[in-house]
Design a protein around this motif. Structure first.
Motif, PDB file in Angstrom:
ATOM      1  N   GLY A 272     115.658  25.561 -55.711  1.00 16.76           N
ATOM      2  CA  GLY A 272     116.789  26.266 -56.314  1.00 16.76           C
ATOM      3  C   GLY A 272     117.328  27.353 -55.402  1.00 16.76           C
ATOM      4  O   GLY A 272     116.839  27.589 -54.298  1.00 16.76           O
ATOM      5  N   ALA A 273     118.369  28.036 -55.883  1.00 18.91           N
ATOM      6  CA  ALA A 273     119.035  29.088 -55.103  1.00 18.91           C
ATOM      7  C   ALA A 273     118.049  30.177 -54.712  1.00 18.91           C
ATOM      8  O   ALA A 273     117.282  30.653 -55.554  1.00 18.91           O
ATOM      9  CB  ALA A 273     120.178  29.678 -55.908  1.00 18.91           C
ATOM     10  N   LEU A 274     118.088  30.599 -53.446  1.00 16.68           N
ATOM     11  CA  LEU A 274     117.226  31.705 -53.023  1.00 16.68           C
ATOM     12  C   LEU A 274     117.724  33.025 -53.594  1.00 16.68           C
ATOM     13  O   LEU A 274     116.928  33.866 -54.001  1.00 16.68           O
ATOM     14  CB  LEU A 274     117.151  31.769 -51.501  1.00 16.68           C
ATOM     15  CG  LEU A 274     116.435  30.629 -50.787  1.00 16.68           C
ATOM     16  CD1 LEU A 274     116.185  31.002 -49.323  1.00 16.68           C
ATOM     17  CD2 LEU A 274     115.134  30.245 -51.465  1.00 16.68           C
ATOM     18  N   ASP A 275     119.029  33.237 -53.616  1.00 13.25           N
ATOM     19  CA  ASP A 275     119.599  34.430 -54.255  1.00 13.25           C
ATOM     20  C   ASP A 275     120.104  34.005 -55.625  1.00 13.25           C
ATOM     21  O   ASP A 275     121.261  33.620 -55.813  1.00 13.25           O
ATOM     22  CB  ASP A 275     120.741  34.998 -53.400  1.00 13.25           C
ATOM     23  CG  ASP A 275     121.232  36.345 -53.913  1.00 13.25           C
ATOM     24  OD1 ASP A 275     120.982  36.668 -55.096  1.00 13.25           O
ATOM     25  OD2 ASP A 275     121.886  37.084 -53.139  1.00 13.25           O
ATOM     26  N   ARG A 276     119.209  34.092 -56.592  1.00  9.56           N
ATOM     27  CA  ARG A 276     119.536  33.619 -57.932  1.00  9.56           C
ATOM     28  C   ARG A 276     120.598  34.483 -58.595  1.00  9.56           C
ATOM     29  O   ARG A 276     121.441  33.996 -59.356  1.00  9.56           O
ATOM     30  CB  ARG A 276     118.269  33.570 -58.779  1.00  9.56           C
ATOM     31  CG  ARG A 276     117.213  32.590 -58.240  1.00  9.56           C
ATOM     32  CD  ARG A 276     115.834  32.995 -58.648  1.00  9.56           C
ATOM     33  NE  ARG A 276     115.525  34.336 -58.145  1.00  9.56           N
ATOM     34  CZ  ARG A 276     114.459  35.038 -58.518  1.00  9.56           C
ATOM     35  NH1 ARG A 276     113.595  34.542 -59.380  1.00  9.56           N
ATOM     36  NH2 ARG A 276     114.244  36.246 -58.009  1.00  9.56           N
ATOM     37  N   GLY A 277     120.582  35.796 -58.309  1.00  3.87           N
ATOM     38  CA  GLY A 277     121.589  36.688 -58.874  1.00  3.87           C
ATOM     39  C   GLY A 277     122.984  36.323 -58.414  1.00  3.87           C
ATOM     40  O   GLY A 277     123.939  36.343 -59.208  1.00  3.87           O
ATOM     41  N   PRO A 410     125.902  42.576 -49.137  1.00  8.17           N
ATOM     42  CA  PRO A 410     124.445  42.699 -49.251  1.00  8.17           C
ATOM     43  C   PRO A 410     123.875  43.547 -48.123  1.00  8.17           C
ATOM     44  O   PRO A 410     124.410  43.572 -47.006  1.00  8.17           O
ATOM     45  CB  PRO A 410     123.959  41.254 -49.153  1.00  8.17           C
ATOM     46  CG  PRO A 410     125.050  40.510 -48.461  1.00  8.17           C
ATOM     47  CD  PRO A 410     126.327  41.193 -48.845  1.00  8.17           C
ATOM     48  N   HIS A 411     122.810  44.253 -48.414  1.00  6.09           N
ATOM     49  CA  HIS A 411     122.118  45.041 -47.399  1.00  6.09           C
ATOM     50  C   HIS A 411     121.249  44.100 -46.562  1.00  6.09           C
ATOM     51  O   HIS A 411     120.414  43.382 -47.102  1.00  6.09           O
ATOM     52  CB  HIS A 411     121.245  46.112 -48.057  1.00  6.09           C
ATOM     53  CG  HIS A 411     122.028  47.097 -48.880  1.00  6.09           C
ATOM     54  ND1 HIS A 411     122.850  48.043 -48.319  1.00  6.09           N
ATOM     55  CD2 HIS A 411     122.123  47.268 -50.225  1.00  6.09           C
ATOM     56  CE1 HIS A 411     123.421  48.764 -49.275  1.00  6.09           C
ATOM     57  NE2 HIS A 411     122.996  48.316 -50.445  1.00  6.09           N
ATOM     58  N   ASP A 412     121.461  44.103 -45.263  1.00  4.16           N
ATOM     59  CA  ASP A 412     120.678  43.203 -44.422  1.00  4.16           C
ATOM     60  C   ASP A 412     120.172  43.888 -43.149  1.00  4.16           C
ATOM     61  O   ASP A 412     119.688  43.224 -42.239  1.00  4.16           O
ATOM     62  CB  ASP A 412     121.489  41.962 -44.049  1.00  4.16           C
ATOM     63  CG  ASP A 412     122.769  42.288 -43.275  1.00  4.16           C
ATOM     64  OD1 ASP A 412     122.998  43.470 -42.951  1.00  4.16           O
ATOM     65  OD2 ASP A 412     123.547  41.359 -42.995  1.00  4.16           O
ATOM     66  N   LEU A 511     116.703  39.833 -52.587  1.00  3.36           N
ATOM     67  CA  LEU A 511     116.964  40.620 -51.373  1.00  3.36           C
ATOM     68  C   LEU A 511     116.491  39.876 -50.138  1.00  3.36           C
ATOM     69  O   LEU A 511     117.179  39.855 -49.107  1.00  3.36           O
ATOM     70  CB  LEU A 511     116.258  41.980 -51.477  1.00  3.36           C
ATOM     71  CG  LEU A 511     116.679  42.880 -52.645  1.00  3.36           C
ATOM     72  CD1 LEU A 511     115.837  44.152 -52.657  1.00  3.36           C
ATOM     73  CD2 LEU A 511     118.163  43.225 -52.551  1.00  3.36           C
ATOM     74  N   VAL A 512     115.317  39.255 -50.208  1.00  5.16           N
ATOM     75  CA  VAL A 512     114.799  38.496 -49.065  1.00  5.16           C
ATOM     76  C   VAL A 512     115.732  37.338 -48.735  1.00  5.16           C
ATOM     77  O   VAL A 512     115.901  36.976 -47.575  1.00  5.16           O
ATOM     78  CB  VAL A 512     113.374  37.984 -49.360  1.00  5.16           C
ATOM     79  CG1 VAL A 512     112.853  37.152 -48.197  1.00  5.16           C
ATOM     80  CG2 VAL A 512     112.426  39.139 -49.638  1.00  5.16           C
TER      81      VAL A 512
END
Length: 530
Positions: A272-277, A410-412, A511-512
C-alpha cells in the motif's frame, strides 16, 4: 500449558517468545482459535508468534492479556493436526549430490529420508507462500550456500538448517536445491492463498524429472511465476472503457491503495501507499473513499493523458504540476479534460506524490487490494509507457469546496522520528542505545519501498550469533551485521532474522515515506502508552 515471554514490537504489536519451535504451532493454534476483534495478524515464526493489533478497536494492554490467557490453554506438541498435502517432487536439484556429500551420506539415502519424513509447516515467510517445513523424522542440519543464488526458479525445493521448503516464485535464495515441484504454492485468488499454510502436514511424493520447461505435467498445477499482472492487456488491445494512458512513468510509478492487512501469516506484506496521509487527502479532495487506489510516483517525472473528462488531485511530494501545459496547485481538485496531458516535474521536496482521480483507479486486485507489491509480485505491475489505467466509480460524496486540511511542502532535510521499544534492544550494548538517539543519521541511496537503510556509526551488539526468524512490522529498525540500521517499510518481509532494536511509531512512517537520500534523521523516545 505454554508460558511465553512478551516482548514489545512498537506501539501496535508484540512478540510472544517461547523456548522451542515445538511450542510455536500450539501457541499459534490457541491464539487463532480465540482471536478477538482488533487483532490484525497472528504470525508464527521460529521461536515467536507476532501479534499485530488495531489499537483503535482493541487496546494493546487488552490484547496482551488475551494472548497470555490463550497461551495457558496451549500444550507443547498439541494443536490441530492440520490438513495433509502430498507434494509431487522430482529429485533433480542442482545441489543434491553436493549436499549429500556434505552430510556424509548418499544422494539416494538423502532422498529416501526426505520422502519418508512427515513434514509440518512451522511458519511462512521470506516470500508469499514460502513455508518453512520441519520434521521430527529429519536428522540433518544443512548449511546454506556460501554465496546465495541471484535466481532460484519457481518450484525449486531446498534445504537449509533443519528446514525444507519450496520456492513459490522466482527469487534470490541461499538454500541448497534438491528437487522441483510443479504444484502451485501460492494463488492470491484462492480462498486459502498458501498451499503450505502454518500447521499443514506435508509429504513429498517422488516423480520422474520432467523435460526442461515442462512444469505442468503429471496433473499438477503449474507453479506461480510471481509475475504481477498489468493494468491493461496491451498485446490483446483490451483497454478500460474510461482511463488514463501513461506516457512516461518517471523513476517509478505504481498503483497503491491502503494495502492488504491480515495476510502476514502466509508471507504477504501490508504494502500500500507509503505516505498514507497523502493518499487519504488526495481521495478526500475528490470525494473518493479514503482507501481508493491512486498512482504513487517516486521522485517525479510522470506524464499521463486523460482519455475522458476527469477530475484529478496531486498530494505528497512537492514539485511543479501541469495540466495541458498550465500550472496546477497541489492539494486541490482540478478538471482534467480528455486529451490533456498531466505532467509532474522532478520533485523539489519529498520523495513520493499521489495522483488520484475521481472515482478511484482500477487494476487487478490481489487479496482484496489493488496495491503493487514489487518484492512479492502481487497486484498490478509497475506502470510503463503505453499502459492504460482504468477508472472506477467509487465516489462517496461531492468534491469539497475547500481542502480538508492545511498543506505544505513535506519536510525532507531533517526529520525527528519517535521510536517505540523493540523486542531485541537487549542484544545491544548500553552505548549502542545511546548512540541510536544521539546520532544524526542519513538516509542512504539504498532506500525503496522495502526499507530505508541509514548511514551513521555502527551499533555494537552485546550478543553474538544469529537470531531465529521472527515476525516483522513496518517501522521495525532492523540492525544487520554491519551495525547500521534499516527502517522496514510497507513492502518489507513479514519475517526476518536481524534483531530489531526499536520501532518507528505509526505516525512517523508517513514522514519516512517522504525522506530522500541525504535526508537527516534524529530519533527520540516515544511517549509511553498502554
Amino acid at each position: 500449558m505454554v508460558s511465553p515471554r512478551v516482548r514489545p514490537m512498537g506501539e501496535r504489536a508484540f512478540l510472544l517468545e517461547v523456548g522451542a519451535l515445538g511450542e510455536v504451532l500450539p501457541l499459534h493454534a490457541a491464539l487463532a482459535a480465540t482471536r478477538p476483534d482488533g487483532v490484525v495478524d497472528i504470525v508464527p515464526a521460529a521461536r515467536t508468534v507476532l501479534v499485530r493489533v488495531d489499537t483503535r478497536r482493541l487496546p494493546l494492554a487488552a490484547a496482551r492479556a488475551w494472548a497470555l490467557g490463550a497461551a495457558e490453554g496451549a500444550e507443547p506438541g498439541g494443536g490441530d493436526a492440520g490438513a495433509l498435502v502430498e507434494l509431487d517432487i522430482a529429485y533433480d536439484g542442482a545441489d543434491l549430490a553436493e549436499t549429500a556429500d556434505l552430510l556424509g551420506t548418499s544422494a539416494e539415502e538423502l532422498v529416501r529420508r526426505h520422502v519418508v519424513a512427515e513434514w509440518r509447516v512451522a511458519f511462512t515467510g521470506f516470500a508469499p507462500g514460502f513455508g518453512y517445513l520441519v520434521s521430527d523424522d529429519w536428522p540433518f542440519d544443512v548449511p546454506r550456500l556460501d554465496s546465495p543464488r541471484t535466481r532460484v526458479p519457481a518450484g525449486a525445493v531446498g534445504l537449509a538448517g533443519g528446514f525444507s521448503g519450496a520456492y513459490p516464485r522466482e527469487t534470490p535464495g541461499g538454500w541448497r536445491l534438491i528437487g522441483t515441484t510443479a504444484a502451485r504454492l501460492f494463488d492470491p485468488d484462492a480462498a486459502s492463498p498458501a498451499l503450505l499454510a502454518p500447521g499443514t502436514r506435508v509429504r513429498f511424493r517422488p516423480v520422474a524429472a520432467r523435460p526442461s520447461g515442462d512444469v505442468a505435467g503429471g496433473g499438477a498445477t503449474a507453479p506461480d511465476t510471481g509475475a504481477p499482472a498489468t493494468a491493461v492487456d496491451l498485446e490483446s488491445g483490451a483497454e478500460p472503457a474510461r482511463g488514463i494512458r501513461i506516457v512516461e512513468p518517471g523513476l517509478l510509478a505504481t498503483l497503491q491503495d491502503l494495502g492488504r492487512e491480515g495476510a502476514a501469516s502466509v508471507g504477504v506484506a501490508v504494502s500500500g501507499a507509503l505516505d498514507r496521509g497523502a493518499l487519504r487527502t488526495a481521495n478526500r479532495l475528490l470525494g473518493n473513499p479514503e482507501g481508493a487506489a491512486a498512482i504513487e510516483v517516486t521522485m517525479g517525472g510522470l506524464r499521463a493523458v486523460a482519455q475522458d473528462d476527469l477530475w484529478v488531485a496531486v498530494t505528497g511530494a512537492w514539485g511543479a504540476v501541469r495540466i495541458d501545459g498550465r500550472d496546477a496547485d497541489p492539494y486541490a481538485a482540478h478538471a482534467w479534460p480528455a486529451g490533456a496531458e498531466l505532467q509532474l516535474d522532478w520533485f523539489a521536496h519529498g520523495a513520493r506524490a499521489y495522483v488520484a482521480v475521481r472515482g478511484g483507479l482500477d487494476g487487478p486486485p490481489a487479496l482484496g487490494s489493488r496495491a503493487t507489491d514489487l518484492l512479492a509480485g502481487l497486484g498490478p505491475a509497475a506502470l510503463r509507457a503505453g499502459d492504460v489505467v482504468g477508472i472506477r466509480d467509487d465516489v462517496v460524496e461531492p468534491i469539497p469546496v475547500a481542502p480538508p486540511a492545511a498543506w505544505g511542502a513535506p519536510h525532507d532535510e531533517e526529520l525527528e522520528l519517535e521510536l517505540a521499544p523493540g523486542p531485541r534492544a537487549d542484544w545491544f550494548t548500553p552505548a549502542a542505545l545511546t548512540t541510536l538517539y544521539d546520532t544524526v543519521w542519513t538516509v542512504s541511496n539504498h532506500a525503496d519501498r522495502v526499507g530505508a537503510r541509514l548511514e551513521g556509526p555502527s551499533l555494537t551488539r552485546s550478543r553474538d550469533g544469529e537470531l531465529a526468524s521472527e515476525g516483522m512490522v513496518p517501522g521495525a529498525l532492523q540492525v544487520p551485521p554491519s551495525g547500521r540500521p534499516t527502517i522496514l517499510l510497507a513492502d518489507g518481509p513479514v519475517t526476518g532474522g536481524y534483531p530489531v532494536i526499536a520501532v518507528v511509531t505509526d505516525a512517523g512512517l508517513d514522514l519516512v515515506a517522504q525522506a530522500r537520500p541525504g535526508t537527516r534523521i534524529r530519533f527520540r523516545h516515544a511517549r509511553a502508552s498502554a
